[in-house]
Motif scaffolding. Structure first.
Motif, PDB file in Angstrom:
ATOM      1  N   MET A   1       0.775  -1.281  -0.029  1.00 51.49           N
ATOM      2  CA  MET A   1      -0.002  -0.070  -0.057  1.00 51.49           C
ATOM      3  C   MET A   1       0.833   1.152  -0.053  1.00 51.49           C
ATOM      4  SD  MET A   1      -3.123   0.739   2.474  1.00 51.49           S
ATOM      5  CE  MET A   1      -2.809   1.952   3.477  1.00 51.49           C
ATOM      6  N   THR A   2       2.144   1.147   0.246  1.00 46.58           N
ATOM      7  CA  THR A   2       2.872   2.297   0.292  1.00 46.58           C
ATOM      8  C   THR A   2       3.347   2.442  -1.213  1.00 46.58           C
ATOM      9  OG1 THR A   2       4.172   0.907   1.564  1.00 46.58           O
ATOM     10  CG2 THR A   2       4.380   3.013   1.924  1.00 46.58           C
ATOM     11  N   VAL A   3       2.533   3.199  -1.860  1.00 47.00           N
ATOM     12  CA  VAL A   3       2.940   3.619  -3.199  1.00 47.00           C
ATOM     13  C   VAL A   3       3.750   4.737  -3.108  1.00 47.00           C
ATOM     14  CG1 VAL A   3       1.642   4.244  -5.376  1.00 47.00           C
ATOM     15  CG2 VAL A   3       0.486   3.096  -3.745  1.00 47.00           C
ATOM     16  N   ARG A   4       4.665   4.693  -4.211  1.00 51.15           N
ATOM     17  CA  ARG A   4       5.809   5.743  -3.904  1.00 51.15           C
ATOM     18  C   ARG A   4       5.932   6.677  -4.876  1.00 51.15           C
ATOM     19  NH1 ARG A   4       9.394   0.685  -3.947  1.00 51.15           N
ATOM     20  NH2 ARG A   4       7.568   0.256  -5.487  1.00 51.15           N
ATOM     21  N   LEU A   5       6.106   7.960  -4.543  1.00 50.09           N
ATOM     22  CA  LEU A   5       6.271   9.180  -5.462  1.00 50.09           C
ATOM     23  C   LEU A   5       7.357   8.814  -6.530  1.00 50.09           C
ATOM     24  CD1 LEU A   5       5.709  12.604  -4.797  1.00 50.09           C
ATOM     25  CD2 LEU A   5       8.056  12.065  -5.315  1.00 50.09           C
ATOM     26  N   SER A   6       7.024   9.096  -7.693  1.00 52.26           N
ATOM     27  CA  SER A   6       8.014   8.770  -8.621  1.00 52.26           C
ATOM     28  C   SER A   6       8.740   9.766  -9.630  1.00 52.26           C
ATOM     29  CB  SER A   6       7.696   7.758  -9.461  1.00 52.26           C
ATOM     30  OG  SER A   6       7.086   6.620  -8.944  1.00 52.26           O
ATOM     31  N   VAL A   7       9.942   9.876  -9.930  1.00 54.34           N
ATOM     32  CA  VAL A   7      10.031  10.651 -11.062  1.00 54.34           C
ATOM     33  C   VAL A   7      10.685   9.925 -11.994  1.00 54.34           C
ATOM     34  CG1 VAL A   7      11.968  12.715 -11.505  1.00 54.34           C
ATOM     35  CG2 VAL A   7      11.110  12.406  -9.369  1.00 54.34           C
ATOM     36  N   ALA A   8      10.131   9.960 -13.220  1.00 58.65           N
ATOM     37  CA  ALA A   8      10.648   8.868 -14.616  1.00 58.65           C
ATOM     38  C   ALA A   8      11.968   8.947 -14.834  1.00 58.65           C
ATOM     39  CB  ALA A   8       9.604   9.389 -15.621  1.00 58.65           C
ATOM     40  N   ILE A   9      12.835   8.367 -14.499  1.00 61.19           N
ATOM     41  CA  ILE A   9      14.238   8.269 -14.847  1.00 61.19           C
ATOM     42  C   ILE A   9      14.453   6.800 -15.399  1.00 61.19           C
ATOM     43  CG2 ILE A   9      16.655   8.377 -14.219  1.00 61.19           C
ATOM     44  CD1 ILE A   9      15.932  10.443 -12.205  1.00 61.19           C
ATOM     45  N   GLY A  80      22.024  -3.088  -0.927  1.00 59.30           N
ATOM     46  CA  GLY A  80      22.343  -4.391  -1.497  1.00 59.30           C
ATOM     47  C   GLY A  80      20.866  -5.162  -1.587  1.00 59.30           C
ATOM     48  N   VAL A  81      19.699  -4.688  -1.450  1.00 59.09           N
ATOM     49  CA  VAL A  81      18.476  -5.197  -1.427  1.00 59.09           C
ATOM     50  C   VAL A  81      17.474  -4.617  -2.618  1.00 59.09           C
ATOM     51  CG1 VAL A  81      16.172  -5.621  -0.159  1.00 59.09           C
ATOM     52  CG2 VAL A  81      18.533  -5.435   1.182  1.00 59.09           C
ATOM     53  N   THR A  82      16.772  -5.823  -3.363  1.00 60.02           N
ATOM     54  CA  THR A  82      15.843  -5.328  -4.459  1.00 60.02           C
ATOM     55  C   THR A  82      14.686  -6.113  -4.231  1.00 60.02           C
ATOM     56  OG1 THR A  82      16.896  -7.115  -5.992  1.00 60.02           O
ATOM     57  CG2 THR A  82      17.655  -5.033  -6.287  1.00 60.02           C
ATOM     58  N   VAL A  83      13.464  -5.508  -4.402  1.00 60.34           N
ATOM     59  CA  VAL A  83      12.305  -5.833  -4.130  1.00 60.34           C
ATOM     60  C   VAL A  83      11.291  -5.813  -5.584  1.00 60.34           C
ATOM     61  CG1 VAL A  83       9.959  -5.624  -2.769  1.00 60.34           C
ATOM     62  CG2 VAL A  83      12.161  -5.398  -1.873  1.00 60.34           C
ATOM     63  N   THR A  84      10.693  -6.938  -5.822  1.00 60.30           N
ATOM     64  CA  THR A  84       9.650  -6.951  -6.834  1.00 60.30           C
ATOM     65  C   THR A  84       8.335  -7.485  -6.276  1.00 60.30           C
ATOM     66  OG1 THR A  84      10.116  -9.269  -7.559  1.00 60.30           O
ATOM     67  CG2 THR A  84      11.485  -7.447  -8.639  1.00 60.30           C
ATOM     68  N   ARG A  85       7.274  -6.704  -6.861  1.00 59.00           N
ATOM     69  CA  ARG A  85       5.953  -7.194  -6.626  1.00 59.00           C
ATOM     70  C   ARG A  85       4.934  -7.329  -7.886  1.00 59.00           C
ATOM     71  NH1 ARG A  85       4.243  -2.731  -3.446  1.00 59.00           N
ATOM     72  NH2 ARG A  85       4.661  -3.905  -1.383  1.00 59.00           N
ATOM     73  N   ASN A  86       4.263  -8.507  -7.773  1.00 58.60           N
ATOM     74  CA  ASN A  86       3.518  -8.775  -8.700  1.00 58.60           C
ATOM     75  C   ASN A  86       2.106  -8.126  -8.972  1.00 58.60           C
ATOM     76  OD1 ASN A  86       5.414 -10.666  -9.225  1.00 58.60           O
ATOM     77  ND2 ASN A  86       3.997 -12.491  -9.670  1.00 58.60           N
ATOM     78  N   GLY A  87       2.256  -6.789  -9.255  1.00 54.28           N
ATOM     79  CA  GLY A  87       1.252  -5.929  -9.277  1.00 54.28           C
ATOM     80  C   GLY A  87       0.751  -5.221  -7.851  1.00 54.28           C
ATOM     81  N   SER A  88      -0.646  -5.402  -7.607  1.00 50.02           N
ATOM     82  CA  SER A  88      -1.250  -4.632  -6.713  1.00 50.02           C
ATOM     83  C   SER A  88      -0.536  -4.987  -5.113  1.00 50.02           C
ATOM     84  CB  SER A  88      -2.769  -4.678  -6.674  1.00 50.02           C
ATOM     85  OG  SER A  88      -3.312  -3.770  -5.703  1.00 50.02           O
ATOM     86  N   LEU A  89      -0.877  -4.210  -4.138  1.00 50.22           N
ATOM     87  CA  LEU A  89      -0.549  -4.661  -2.710  1.00 50.22           C
ATOM     88  C   LEU A  89      -1.256  -5.900  -2.549  1.00 50.22           C
ATOM     89  CD1 LEU A  89       0.676  -3.662  -0.015  1.00 50.22           C
ATOM     90  CD2 LEU A  89      -1.704  -2.968   0.548  1.00 50.22           C
TER      91      LEU A  89
END
Length: 637
Positions: A1-9, A80-89
């Motif tokens: 649910m923490t959607v994050r503010l983004s800058v498109a880079i 050193g940590v990466t996270v992926t999520r399949n779609g919605s919360l």
């Protein structure tokens, strides 16, 4: 649910990240202070200055300051940590440490190993781990199988929930925001005589976003959760410890409907009921501390093609019996040793299997000099199917009076194939266990009387026989003796060798009490290096470059303001047809504020993905756009 503010880079380079690190706009969790206590390295409490491995600590204060709902969102901004999520919360959420597979991340909650025996690779799905009950998180990067056993090839995420306190304390908060999201949580702790306890509870509901990037139907999420801890002191140094964790979740998902079999809207959903428990006795006799315990992890998952459809059940259960002794015969010498036995069971609609493993381990922590700590250990795992396997580990920490700390470690990892990988319709009984060897070296420098800390770490890991799912050619399907016979949809197989190496940089600043600034940059190169392959290929879902910047400032009248910027480089993934595709890099930012009203009450709010950037962490899966949330927080103590 923490959607994050983004800058498109897209495609941020390591040079770009390094320049950003040097800029004044910085952020995230700093190196661990030397006087902090960590337990994940050896499974006993140690000052951070005595630990030779790379450990990041996240506290409850950080969680509340960041207003983070999902633990995975916090982890995604650590080095050193990466996270992926399949779609919605609520969608499948994978955490990878230093380029290792997500199934190679060992997750511990209150001393209980919670990796799921019913998942394909035995990994832990972070989708349902929310921050409501979390008091502290320790992230150890690199293999650490000596104290923790199987699955700690990438590292360990150790989650500690709210602990009992000596005086009565209570807290509660509630927030509302984007997609009709409601998140409420609360906790209470205290002591009465010889009995102490803590209880937390949480509820989350959200309409979410479409799991499929090309979909229009929102896929919602709902969870009820609670934790409890009870301590009973029979006498000085002898007592009983009880801990429990429960979460009941429902996630709406998308699938691959005919005739195109491409990820798209559909009415499918899944449910998960997780129950973790610990019961143990501790008896401390001077410098000889003992603990015996029993833990249970019970995960029931069901997937539904549509409402009213017959569910596809997945049941995983592990039971562990353990003893650990901690003996300090001399001030400069500490011995930690233990024996464990674990039984794991897996069941679905057609398959029922179980396996056991018995382990013994020992560690020596030696301080030949006040500034130098040497740690070494050995472990033997006796697996019912794969026999005995020995792992070693060693590390050193040198804490100089100049504020410089030098660290180096060598660690090994071991992970047996899961019951699903061996015996399911896609299983392969010829699989070999995964093993890993890792070494790293780092330096940390404290400056300005401890108000600034800078660190850098290099790591290098080789993994043998990494297990991965692969397709089967028509020729393989008809070749006698091939593992692909009668496997038209693919099979689990060993990758002979994968390699990961990289560097992690972190900085933390507190120039004045009201201002906290931290940042980190990681470069991770994770590749398939099987001998005889024509060329090396990047492992899927492993961006090479990541960075995070966090700043928080409290104004003189009490208003706290802050922001986070997260940058993730390009990566590769596979699409619905198994073709290799590139996932473009992105940058996300969020802003937040909290205003106290008196000593016990505050109101807060945040905006995530302020620029409404479009990005993906997994090919073909959707992500949140701009989102705003507001809430109220109460504390009593």
């Amino acid at each position: 649910m923490t959607v994050r503010l983004s800058v498109a880079i897209a495609r941020p380079s390591l040079l770009t990240l390094g320049l950003l690190l040097a800029a004044p706009a910085v952020a995230q969790i700093a190196p661990t202070p030397d006087d902090d206590i960590v337990v994940t390295a050896t499974r006993v409490a140690q000052p951070a200055a005595e630990v030779g491995q790379a450990v990041t600590v996240i506290t409850r204060d950080e969680i509340e300051r960041r207003q983070t709902v999902s633990v995975a969102d916090l982890l995604s901004t650590t080095p050193g940590v990466t996270v992926t999520r399949n779609g919605s919360l609520g969608g499948l959420t994978a955490v990878r440490l230093r380029g290792a597979e997500s199934d190679q991340t060992l997750v511990v909650i209150d001393g209980i190993r919670v990796n799921d025996p019913s998942s394909t690779g035995g990994g832990f799905d972070f989708a349902n781990l929310l921050s409501a009950s979390v008091e502290r998180i320790e992230v150890l990067r690199g293999p650490n199988s000596v104290p923790w056993g199987s699955q700690a090839i990438g590292g360990v995420v150790n989650v500690i929930t709210e602990a009992p306190t000596d005086r009565l304390k209570a807290r509660a908060s509630a927030e509302y925001g984007y997609a009709d999201s409601v998140f409420a949580q609360g906790g209470i702790s205290g002591r009465s005589g010889a009995i102490s306890g803590a209880l937390t509870g949480g509820y989350l509901r959200s309409d979410g976003v479409s799991a499929a990037a090309n979909g229009t139907e929102r896929d919602g999420y709902r969870q009820y959760g609670a934790t409890g801890r009870i301590g009973v002191d029979f006498t000085d140094g002898i007592g009983l410890d009880l801990r429990g964790y429960w979460a009941d979740s429902k996630t709406e998902t998308d699938g691959y409907p005919a005739p195109n079999f491409v990820l798209a809207d559909d009415p499918s959903y899944s449910t998960a009921n997780e129950l973790y428990g610990y019961a143990g006795l501790h008896a401390n006799f001077g410098t000889f501390r003992n603990r015996v315990g029993f833990t249970i992890a019970d995960i029931n998952r069901d997937t539904y093609a549509r409402p009213g459809a017959k569910p596809s059940p997945f049941r995983g259960r592990s039971e562990r019996y353990e003893y650990q002794g901690d003996f300090q015969p001399l001030e400069q010498v500490r011995i930690v040793a233990g024996v464990e036995h674990e039984d794991s069971r897996y069941r679905d609609a057609t398959l029922r299997r179980s396996v056991g493993i018995t382990s013994v381990y020992g560690e020596a922590i030696v301080k030949p000099l006040d500034a130098l700590t040497l740690t070494g250990g050995i472990r033997n795992d006796d697996h019912e199917t794969f026999g005995n396997h020995v792992t070693f580990g060693a590390d050193a920490a040198l804490a100089l009076a100049t504020g410089t700390t030098l660290r180096a470690s060598y660690g090994e990892g071991f992970k047996a194939p899961t019951l699903y990988q061996l015996y399911s319709d896609y299983g392969n009984t010829r699989l070999d266990p995964e093993t890993a060897r890792n070494w790293d070296a780092g330096i940390e420098q404290a400056l300005l009387d401890g108000r600034a800390r800078v660190s850098a770490t290099y790591f290098n890991r080789d993994t043998r026989n990494q297990i991965s799912f692969r397709g089967c050619s028509r020729t393989e399907q008809t070749t006698n003796g091939s593992i692909c016979v009668n496997r038209p949809f693919g099979v689990y197989d060993n990758i002979q060798r994968t390699h990961a190496e990289g560097v992690e940089f972190a900085i933390g600043l507190r120039p004045i009490d009201a201002l906290t600034v931290s940042a980190n940059v990681s470069y991770i190169d994770a590749e398939n290096r099987t001998p005889g392959t024509a060329f090396r290929t990047d492992l899927l879902r492993r961006p090479k470059e990541t960075a995070a910047f966090v700043v928080d400032y409290r104004l003189p009248f009490g208003l706290g303001i802050g922001g986070t910027v997260q940058i993730v480089g390009d990566s590769y993934d596979s699409d619905s047809f198994g073709s290799r595709v590139q996932v473009d890099g992105y940058a996300l930012a969020s802003v937040r504020a909290e205003l106290p009203i008196g000593n016990r009450l505050s109101i807060y709010g945040r905006i995530d993905n302020v620029t409404d950037a479009r990005y993906q962490t997994v090919a073909e899966y959707g992500t949140y756009g701009r989102a705003a949330y507001g809430g109220i927080r109460v504390k009593l103590d």
